[in-house]
Design an enzyme around this catalytic site. Structure first.
Site, short mmCIF file in Angstrom:
data_model
loop_
_atom_site.label_atom_id
_atom_site.label_comp_id
_atom_site.label_asym_id
_atom_site.label_seq_id
_atom_site.Cartn_x
_atom_site.Cartn_y
_atom_site.Cartn_z
N GLY A 185 -23.63 -35.16 -33.20
CA GLY A 185 -24.97 -35.60 -33.57
C GLY A 185 -26.03 -35.37 -32.52
CE LYS A 186 -24.66 -37.66 -27.61
NZ LYS A 186 -25.27 -38.98 -27.35
#
Length: 367
Positions: A185-186
């Site tokens: 999710g970065k």
């Protein structure tokens, strides 16, 4: 309108063909551990961060932990960091036997309150870990000044700051070393776990290369008590493919933020994110504040809009740290923020209609 909190599929689709081609090469070579794709990504990411070295490791937590080990920080030492980070920041310190010493956040931007640093430093302090929270750089110049005055190392927790700038300089190049996470999710996310350390310290980089690989600078020669913490070859290939798009994706996040700011300004008791350097903020998260947070969260979810609290319990109130001499009231700014913060959906491919839908739903709640 249903709006997911995060859409990983769009970014993955952009690199799917390139990753498939590289995957075929990896299968043919069968070099799955420390294959040449790892070294290639390390060089690319180091250059991107304006650093001499990037060392791929298994996770962001391992990146922090291995930096501390490489700096010979351990039992009896103290490391100063901020109270309102993800728990991994403190866990890394605890994992090497050192003690995390917390400092409250600045109520205006969620970042470490530099004015409180001096009071947290003792003869046992060895390092400061500023956290570039939500994609915004901590105030590195004054932090570095305090650190140099006391002979301390500075380790950037850049897990949420891929591509972020501080006074025109890349996060990851500002301290003695920096830790990145490539959790999917970065802003720059792998297809699984992964992390990296960046540094301009040649000796530290050499030690990290050994520590991540069983303490072995060459096969079957183990000079250090190392670990198995290596960035997978496959994940390195994914990250190389995605790195080419990172600046454009970060610009997409800024576009979303501008639309949020225009639509939510002056609504209810909302406090919108504040930044002294909008061009340098990469907005890993878009975090608003409201005394009516819980009601707003329930309302948005009822409308099919994803939203998350990052993070509902400050580090010092986590059960894992019950053994420490921390109590409610120790870090009032972090505690108050934890009761009010809410992360709204944000991702590079978010459409104007999706952002508008979120804005309308928030406004409807307060109206």
């Amino acid at each position: 309108m249903n709006v997911p909190f995060l859409d990983l599929k769009a970014a993955s689709a952009e690199v799917a063909d390139e990753v498939a081609d590289v995957w075929q090469t990896i299968v043919e070579d069968s070099n799955f551990i420390l294959g040449h794709q790892v070294e290639m990504f390390e060089k690319e990411f180091a250059a991107y961060c304006d650093c001499r070295h990037a060392i791929g490791v298994a996770s962001g937590l391992d990146a922090l932990k291995l930096i501390l080990r490489a700096m010979d920080i351990g039992a009896g030492d103290e490391v100063v960091t901020v109270a309102n980070s993800f728990i991994a920041t403190a866990l890394a310190v605890s994992s090497v036997g050192a003690q995390p010493v917390l400092v409250d956040m600045d109520d205006t931007d969620f970042l470490i309150d530099v004015q409180l640093l001096e009071a947290a430093i003792t003869p046992r302090t060895k390092a400061i870990i500023p956290v570039h929270l939500y994609g915004q750089s901590a105030a590195m110049d004054p932090i570095m000044a305090v650190a140099r005055q006391h002979g301390l190392k500075v380790i950037e927790d850049a897990a949420q700051a891929h591509g972020a700038l501080y006074n025109g300089r890349k996060c990851g190049s500002l301290g003695d070393a920096a830790a990145f996470s490539f959790y999917p999710g970065k802003n720059l996310g792998a297809f699984g776990d992964g992390g990296a350390v960046t540094t301009n310290d040649d000796a530290l980089a050499e030690k990290l290369l050994s520590l991540r690989n069983y303490g072995s600078p060459r096969r079957y020669h183990h000079e250090l008590l190392g670990e198995n913490s290596r960035l997978d070859t496959v994940q390195a290939a994914v990250l190389s493919a995605k790195l080419k798009h990172l600046d454009r994706w970060n610009a997409g996040r800024r576009r979303v933020v501008e639309q949020y700011a225009a639509g939510l300004s002056g609504v209810g008791d909302l406090r919108l994110p504040r930044s002294d350097d909008p061009a340098g903020h990469v907005h890993h998260l878009y975090v608003i504040r409201s005394a009516r947070r819980d009601g707003l969260k329930a309302h948005l979810e009822s409308q099919g809009i994803g939203c998350i609290i990052h993070y509902p319990i400050p580090i010092h109130l986590q059960e894992a740290y019950a053994f420490m001499d921390w109590k409610e009231g120790d870090f009032p700014a972090a505690e108050q923020a934890a009761k009010e913060i809410l992360s709204l959906p944000i991702f590079p491919t978010m459409t104007e209609e999706q952002v508008g839908g979120v804005v309308d739903a928030v406004r409807a709640f307060f109206d």
